[in-house]
Design a protein around this motif. Sequence first.
Motif, PDB file in Angstrom:
ATOM      1  N   GLY A 257      19.968  32.959 -16.682  1.00 49.52           N
ATOM      2  CA  GLY A 257      20.519  31.973 -15.629  1.00 49.52           C
ATOM      3  C   GLY A 257      20.860  32.419 -14.418  1.00 49.52           C
ATOM      4  O   GLY A 257      21.619  32.101 -13.505  1.00 49.52           O
ATOM      5  N   VAL A 258      20.415  33.691 -13.886  1.00 51.49           N
ATOM      6  CA  VAL A 258      20.545  34.207 -12.663  1.00 51.49           C
ATOM      7  C   VAL A 258      19.602  34.104 -11.544  1.00 51.49           C
ATOM      8  O   VAL A 258      18.365  34.105 -11.812  1.00 51.49           O
ATOM      9  CB  VAL A 258      20.822  35.921 -12.804  1.00 51.49           C
ATOM     10  CG1 VAL A 258      21.052  36.600 -11.525  1.00 51.49           C
ATOM     11  CG2 VAL A 258      21.648  36.453 -14.025  1.00 51.49           C
ATOM     12  N   PRO A 259      20.012  33.437 -10.427  1.00 56.03           N
ATOM     13  CA  PRO A 259      18.999  33.363  -9.469  1.00 56.03           C
ATOM     14  C   PRO A 259      18.201  34.179  -9.002  1.00 56.03           C
ATOM     15  O   PRO A 259      18.787  35.419  -8.618  1.00 56.03           O
ATOM     16  CB  PRO A 259      20.135  32.726  -8.353  1.00 56.03           C
ATOM     17  CG  PRO A 259      21.136  32.199  -8.791  1.00 56.03           C
ATOM     18  CD  PRO A 259      21.316  33.050 -10.000  1.00 56.03           C
ATOM     19  N   SER A 260      17.021  34.075  -8.922  1.00 54.35           N
ATOM     20  CA  SER A 260      16.022  35.334  -8.795  1.00 54.35           C
ATOM     21  C   SER A 260      14.708  34.695  -8.021  1.00 54.35           C
ATOM     22  O   SER A 260      14.194  33.706  -8.562  1.00 54.35           O
ATOM     23  CB  SER A 260      15.716  35.939 -10.093  1.00 54.35           C
ATOM     24  OG  SER A 260      14.858  36.979  -9.696  1.00 54.35           O
ATOM     25  N   GLU A 261      14.313  35.395  -7.217  1.00 56.94           N
ATOM     26  CA  GLU A 261      13.124  35.222  -6.478  1.00 56.94           C
ATOM     27  C   GLU A 261      12.265  36.394  -6.402  1.00 56.94           C
ATOM     28  O   GLU A 261      12.571  37.379  -6.158  1.00 56.94           O
ATOM     29  CB  GLU A 261      13.301  34.748  -4.694  1.00 56.94           C
ATOM     30  CG  GLU A 261      14.165  33.585  -4.582  1.00 56.94           C
ATOM     31  CD  GLU A 261      14.620  33.468  -3.331  1.00 56.94           C
ATOM     32  OE1 GLU A 261      13.912  33.572  -2.385  1.00 56.94           O
ATOM     33  OE2 GLU A 261      15.837  32.994  -2.912  1.00 56.94           O
TER      34      GLU A 261
END
Length: 295
Positions: A257-261
Amino acid sequence: MKPHNRLFLVLILLCMGACASYQGHIGDRRPLDLVAFDTLEPQVYTPPHWPQALEARVRIPRTQGPHPAVLLVHGGGWQRGSPGSMEGIARRLARQGLVTVNVDYRFAPAHRFPAQLHDLQLAMHWLHEQADELDINPNRIAAFGFSSGGHLVSLLTVVAGQGGELDQQWGGPRTRPAAVVLGGSPSDLRLWEDGRLVVDFLGGTRAEMPETYAQASPLVHVHDNGLPPFFLFHATRDRIVSPEHSEQFHARLQEKGVPSELHYQCCRGHFSGFIFRRVAMMELEAFLLRELAGP
């Protein structure tokens, strides 16, 4: 150079600049108001008792602060390189209103893991302690590393504040950046054959030191306890650090659930991905400005 050869070269460069793909949220691009900045004399960020005096190259925008900041960490296989390779990035980010802090760290094999991690943990503590003097908002400090520098930045982030062995002596919650940028970064040292660089860094082979290889792999430490957003960029033809490293790390972050691009640089290798980084820079700048905005 003949005209047709020159045209062919231009077309190749244009294609390299345009060839990119993404996974995750893509930051909005917007015109940037460039600002002037001051470059300080090199600052020693280590205490007198440290095994080696280490320096930070600091640039401070001439706009009203306190400013967001970015810790920059160069690559070089954990045993060479210099902050000079990150100076162009430092100047570019400083012109956009960010304090940039471009640091040295100790090299293997004279100083083996986790010495380099301890250096960066100390650098983060120093930034918090010097926040007023450097006109920094201590709640808005990001970190940006390329190659082995990216490995150290990601490890710094995922172990911070967790109370584990790598966090206890020099870590703590304030060593965790508010946002992270990783370029061509190793995430799982167990994916490699026993090459000299990794053996020199860790002090042995995978068969000899399986627990150390796992401990030194950021992928192993990913958790869902307040990790910051990540932006990863990786060249699709990287033969030194396989794109698999960023793909697996990105997937693990999203799983937690960690924001990542994840930004792919097509038709490039490890070094050309760093040299020809214009499109990636545009996206990561938008990411940093978005994530570091606010009080």
